[in-house]
Design a protein around this motif. Structure first.
Motif, PDB file in Angstrom:
ATOM      1  N   PHE A 155      23.295 -31.351  43.988  1.00  0.00           N
ATOM      2  CA  PHE A 155      24.637 -32.088  44.589  1.00  0.00           C
ATOM      3  C   PHE A 155      24.396 -32.918  44.031  1.00  0.00           C
ATOM      4  N   VAL A 156      23.713 -33.947  43.602  1.00  0.00           N
ATOM      5  CA  VAL A 156      23.527 -35.305  43.734  1.00  0.00           C
ATOM      6  C   VAL A 156      24.154 -35.219  42.621  1.00  0.00           C
ATOM      7  N   TYR A 157      23.792 -35.019  41.516  1.00  0.00           N
ATOM      8  CA  TYR A 157      24.951 -34.401  39.970  1.00  0.00           C
ATOM      9  C   TYR A 157      26.043 -33.947  40.669  1.00  0.00           C
ATOM     10  N   VAL A 158      26.231 -33.077  41.676  1.00  0.00           N
ATOM     11  CA  VAL A 158      27.940 -33.085  41.840  1.00  0.00           C
ATOM     12  C   VAL A 158      28.663 -34.121  42.419  1.00  0.00           C
TER      13      VAL A 158
ATOM     14  N   PRO B 206      39.541 -41.135  40.481  1.00  0.00           N
ATOM     15  CA  PRO B 206      40.497 -41.510  40.703  1.00  0.00           C
ATOM     16  C   PRO B 206      39.667 -41.978  41.781  1.00  0.00           C
ATOM     17  N   GLY B 207      39.242 -43.238  42.083  1.00  0.00           N
ATOM     18  CA  GLY B 207      39.056 -43.478  43.422  1.00  0.00           C
ATOM     19  C   GLY B 207      39.257 -43.122  44.544  1.00  0.00           C
ATOM     20  N   GLU B 208      41.193 -43.482  44.675  1.00  0.00           N
ATOM     21  CA  GLU B 208      41.596 -42.894  45.805  1.00  0.00           C
ATOM     22  C   GLU B 208      41.303 -41.400  46.502  1.00  0.00           C
ATOM     23  N   VAL B 209      41.050 -40.216  45.654  1.00  0.00           N
ATOM     24  CA  VAL B 209      40.056 -39.361  46.031  1.00  0.00           C
ATOM     25  C   VAL B 209      38.765 -39.152  45.690  1.00  0.00           C
ATOM     26  N   SER B 210      37.490 -40.020  44.903  1.00  0.00           N
ATOM     27  CA  SER B 210      36.096 -39.771  45.375  1.00  0.00           C
ATOM     28  C   SER B 210      35.621 -40.575  46.119  1.00  0.00           C
ATOM     29  N   ARG B 211      37.004 -41.778  47.182  1.00  0.00           N
ATOM     30  CA  ARG B 211      36.130 -41.618  47.747  1.00  0.00           C
ATOM     31  C   ARG B 211      36.009 -40.420  49.017  1.00  0.00           C
ATOM     32  N   TRP B 212      36.587 -39.768  49.039  1.00  0.00           N
ATOM     33  CA  TRP B 212      36.545 -38.101  50.446  1.00  0.00           C
ATOM     34  C   TRP B 212      35.300 -37.414  49.304  1.00  0.00           C
ATOM     35  N   THR B 213      35.317 -37.314  48.003  1.00  0.00           N
ATOM     36  CA  THR B 213      34.873 -36.146  47.439  1.00  0.00           C
ATOM     37  C   THR B 213      32.862 -36.701  47.484  1.00  0.00           C
ATOM     38  N   VAL B 214      33.087 -37.761  46.764  1.00  0.00           N
ATOM     39  CA  VAL B 214      31.514 -38.100  47.270  1.00  0.00           C
ATOM     40  C   VAL B 214      31.138 -38.036  49.087  1.00  0.00           C
ATOM     41  N   PRO B 215      31.171 -38.353  49.311  1.00  0.00           N
ATOM     42  CA  PRO B 215      31.345 -37.720  51.251  1.00  0.00           C
ATOM     43  C   PRO B 215      31.076 -36.015  51.381  1.00  0.00           C
TER      44      PRO B 215
ATOM     45  N   LEU C 230      25.651 -31.298  50.653  1.00  0.00           N
ATOM     46  CA  LEU C 230      24.337 -30.975  50.821  1.00  0.00           C
ATOM     47  C   LEU C 230      23.217 -30.612  51.542  1.00  0.00           C
ATOM     48  N   THR C 231      24.257 -31.215  53.261  1.00  0.00           N
ATOM     49  CA  THR C 231      23.277 -31.701  54.307  1.00  0.00           C
ATOM     50  C   THR C 231      23.479 -29.861  54.765  1.00  0.00           C
ATOM     51  N   ALA C 232      24.631 -29.479  55.148  1.00  0.00           N
ATOM     52  CA  ALA C 232      24.618 -28.236  55.577  1.00  0.00           C
ATOM     53  C   ALA C 232      23.536 -27.438  54.364  1.00  0.00           C
ATOM     54  N   THR C 233      23.754 -26.841  53.309  1.00  0.00           N
ATOM     55  CA  THR C 233      23.034 -26.326  52.821  1.00  0.00           C
ATOM     56  C   THR C 233      21.877 -26.537  53.071  1.00  0.00           C
ATOM     57  N   ALA C 234      21.497 -28.249  53.052  1.00  0.00           N
ATOM     58  CA  ALA C 234      19.629 -28.287  52.992  1.00  0.00           C
ATOM     59  C   ALA C 234      19.265 -27.897  54.404  1.00  0.00           C
TER      60      ALA C 234
ATOM     61  N   ILE D 170      21.025 -40.613  50.188  1.00  0.00           N
ATOM     62  CA  ILE D 170      20.572 -41.991  49.046  1.00  0.00           C
ATOM     63  C   ILE D 170      20.809 -42.026  48.060  1.00  0.00           C
ATOM     64  N   PRO D 171      20.650 -41.248  46.833  1.00  0.00           N
ATOM     65  CA  PRO D 171      20.692 -40.878  46.057  1.00  0.00           C
ATOM     66  C   PRO D 171      22.094 -39.935  45.594  1.00  0.00           C
ATOM     67  N   ALA D 172      22.536 -39.256  46.069  1.00  0.00           N
ATOM     68  CA  ALA D 172      23.603 -38.473  46.429  1.00  0.00           C
ATOM     69  C   ALA D 172      25.162 -39.764  46.522  1.00  0.00           C
ATOM     70  N   LEU D 173      25.003 -39.612  47.508  1.00  0.00           N
ATOM     71  CA  LEU D 173      26.549 -41.450  48.019  1.00  0.00           C
ATOM     72  C   LEU D 173      26.304 -42.484  47.482  1.00  0.00           C
ATOM     73  N   MET D 174      24.875 -43.149  47.649  1.00  0.00           N
ATOM     74  CA  MET D 174      24.578 -44.478  46.192  1.00  0.00           C
ATOM     75  C   MET D 174      25.337 -44.532  45.193  1.00  0.00           C
ATOM     76  N   GLY D 175      24.840 -43.380  44.114  1.00  0.00           N
ATOM     77  CA  GLY D 175      25.207 -42.385  42.521  1.00  0.00           C
ATOM     78  C   GLY D 175      26.688 -42.619  42.239  1.00  0.00           C
ATOM     79  N   GLY D 176      27.458 -41.240  43.808  1.00  0.00           N
ATOM     80  CA  GLY D 176      29.077 -40.897  43.500  1.00  0.00           C
ATOM     81  C   GLY D 176      29.715 -42.462  43.685  1.00  0.00           C
ATOM     82  N   PHE D 177      29.125 -43.457  45.116  1.00  0.00           N
ATOM     83  CA  PHE D 177      29.953 -44.012  45.103  1.00  0.00           C
ATOM     84  C   PHE D 177      29.402 -45.854  43.701  1.00  0.00           C
ATOM     85  N   ALA D 178      28.907 -45.739  43.005  1.00  0.00           N
ATOM     86  CA  ALA D 178      28.207 -46.480  41.958  1.00  0.00           C
ATOM     87  C   ALA D 178      29.107 -45.792  41.123  1.00  0.00           C
ATOM     88  N   MET D 179      28.895 -44.935  40.787  1.00  0.00           N
ATOM     89  CA  MET D 179      29.715 -44.619  39.760  1.00  0.00           C
ATOM     90  C   MET D 179      31.244 -44.513  39.916  1.00  0.00           C
TER      91      MET D 179
END
Length: 398
Positions: free
Chosen positions: A116-119, A128-137, A143-147, A162-171
Motif C-alpha cells: 500500500f505504500v507503493y500504491v 494531478p494534485g487536485e486528485v492525489s490529495r484525495w487518493t493518497v489519504p 491500508l488501515t482497513a486491510t491491516a 507514516i511512510p504511506a502518507l509522507m511518501g505519497g504527499f512527497a511525490m
C-alpha cells in the motif's frame, strides 16, 4: 502529468535526464528505470514471506505471479509518469494497483501490507494534485482497513502509515516541482525566441533605414555625375568622390547597426538630409540644430524619423521644396518633442511600407506617435505631404 517539452531539449547534464524532461535514448531510459527500481528493495518482506513463510507450493507460485504483476503494473505506471495521459486512465491504473495490494495482503498475510505504500506513492506521482490529495489519504485508509482485517496487521500498521502518507504527499510536491520546472523552461525558451525576433526586427529596421538613405543618395549622385560627363569632368569627379564617401560611411553604419551600437543624432541627420535634398535638386529649409538637449532615446527616435522622411521625399515626392521643423511644445499630456517634415510634392495615397511601419515601431518603443498624410496646404494638383513624429518628454528636459 502535464505536457512536457519536446524531446531533444538540452538537459544540462550529458547522458542524464533533466527534471521534467522525458528520457531521449536507451541510456537515459535505463538510468530512469534504475532510479525507480531501487525503491523496490522495500519489497523484501513479501519476498521473504514467499521464500520462508511456510506457504504451499501452489500459494507460493500464485504469490510470485501476483507480486510480479504488482511490480510490473507499478513500474509501468510510474515510468510513464510525465507523459500526457488522461486522468481517468491513470486513476483506473491506481485502482488496479490498490486492488492487487488488497487481494495479496488478505490472501498472504501482513507482510504484504507494504504494497500500500507503493500504491500511495504511485498515486502521488502519477495523478494531478487536485486528485492525489484525495487518493493518497484514500490509499492510507485502505491500508488501515486491510491491516485491521489481516491477522497481526495492527503491529505493522504503525510502521506503514507514516511512510504511506509522507511518501505519497512527497511525490505530490515533487510532481508540482517538475511541473513548475517545465513551465519555467518553456518560459525561458519563449523569452529567448522573443529576444531573437526582436533583434532580427531591429536589424531589419536599421538596415532598411541606413541602406535606403545611403543608396538613394548614391543613385542621385551617380545620375548627376553621369550628366556632367564629358562636359564637366571636374564636377563629375567631385560627385564620384562624394559617392565614395557615402559608400564608406554606409559600410560603417551597417557594421555599427549589426553590432547594436548605432545611435544616430539629430545634427548628423540634419547635415545628411541637407546633402541628400541638395543632390536631388530640392530646396532644403532645415533648422541649424535640434531643439536643445534631448534624452538619447528621444533624439535617436527623431533622428531615424528624419532620415526616413527625407529618404521618402527624395525617392517619391518629386518635390521642389522640403521644410523640416524641430521643436518642443506643451500639451495636455505633458511636454513633447516634435519633428515635422513637409514637402510640396504630389501626395498620392499614403500606404505604409516597411520604412513607415518600422518607424512607427521605433516611436512606439519610446511612447511616441507618427502621423503621415497630405499636407493640405497646396494646390489641388500638388497637395504636398507631411510627416510628423512626436515623442513625450520629461518636464525636466524643457
Amino acid at each position: 502529468m502535464t505536457s512536457i517539452p519536446q524531446a531533444g531539449e538540452p538537459t544540462g547534464v550529458p547522458g542524464a535526464t533533466g527534471v521534467g524532461v522525458p528520457p531521449e535514448n536507451g541510456r537515459q531510459r535505463i538510468v530512469k528505470a534504475l532510479w525507480i527500481s531501487v525503491w523496490l528493495v522495500y519489497l523484501g518482506a513479501p519476498v521473504t514471506d514467499l521464500i520462508s513463510g511456510g506457504h504451499s507450493l501452489g500459494v507460493r507460485l500464485l504469490g510470485w505471479l501476483g507480486l510480479a504483476a504488482f511490480v510490473a503494473w507499478y513500474l509501468l505506471l510510474v515510468f510513464r509518469t510525465g507523459r500526457q495521459t488522461e486522468t481517468r486512465r491513470v486513476l483506473f491504473s491506481v485502482s488496479v494497483l490498490a486492488a492487487q495490494a488488497t487481494v495479496l495482503s488478505l490472501s498472504l498475510g501482513r507482510e504484504w501490507l507494504v504494497l500500500f505504500v507503493y500504491v500511495a506513492i504511485a498515486s502521488g506521482a502519477a495523478l494531478p494534485g487536485e486528485v492525489s490529495r484525495w487518493t493518497v489519504p484514500g490509499a492510507t485508509a485502505l491500508l488501515t482497513a486491510t491491516a485491521l482485517t489481516v491477522p497481526g496487521g495492527q503491529a505493522y500498521l504503525a510502521g506503514l502509515l507514516i511512510p504511506a502518507l509522507m511518501g505519497g504527499f512527497a511525490m505530490v510536491g515533487i510532481r508540482t516541482m517538475i511541473r513548475t520546472t517545465i513551465e519555467l523552461r518553456r518560459a525561458r525558451a519563449t523569452v529567448a525566441q522573443l529576444a531573437a525576433n526582436e533583434e532580427r526586427l531591429r536589424m531589419a529596421r536599421d538596415l532598411h533605414d541606413l541602406l535606403g538613405h545611403s543608396l538613394s543618395l548614391i543613385t542621385l549622385k551617380s545620375e548627376l555625375a553621369g550628366r556632367m560627363l564629358p562636359g564637366r569632368p571636374e564636377e563629375a569627379a567631385r560627385q564620384v568622390a562624394d559617392i565614395e564617401q557615402v559608400s564608406r560611411q554606409a559600410m560603417v553604419d551597417v557594421r555599427e547597426a549589426v553590432s547594436g551600437y548605432r545611435r544616430p543624432t539629430l545634427p548628423g541627420e540634419l547635415a545628411g538630409a541637407r546633402t541628400a535634398l541638395t543632390a536631388a535638386g530640392i530646396l532644403a529649409d532645415l533648422p541649424s540644430d535640434g531643439p536643445g538637449q534631448l534624452p538619447e532615446e528621444v533624439e535617436s527616435a527623431l533622428a531615424w524619423a528624419l532620415r526616413e522622411a527625407v529618404t521618402n521625399v527624395v525617392r517619391h515626392s518629386g518635390a521642389a521644396r522640403c521644410t523640416v521643423t524641430l521643436a518642443t511644445r506643451q500639451t495636455l499630456a505633458g511636454p513633447v518633442a516634435e519633428l515635422t517634415v513637409t514637402d510640396d510634392g504630389g501626395a498620392g495615397p499614403c500606404t505604409p511600407g516597411n520604412g513607415l511601419t518600422g518607424l512607427t515601431e521605433r516611436l512606439a518603443s519610446v511612447g511616441g506617435t507618427l502621423t503621415a498624410g497630405p499636407a493640405g496646404q497646396r494646390a489641388r494638383d500638388r497637395p504636398g505631404f507631411r510627416l510628423r513624429a512626436s515623442v513625450p518628454l520629461s518636464p525636466l528636459v524643457l
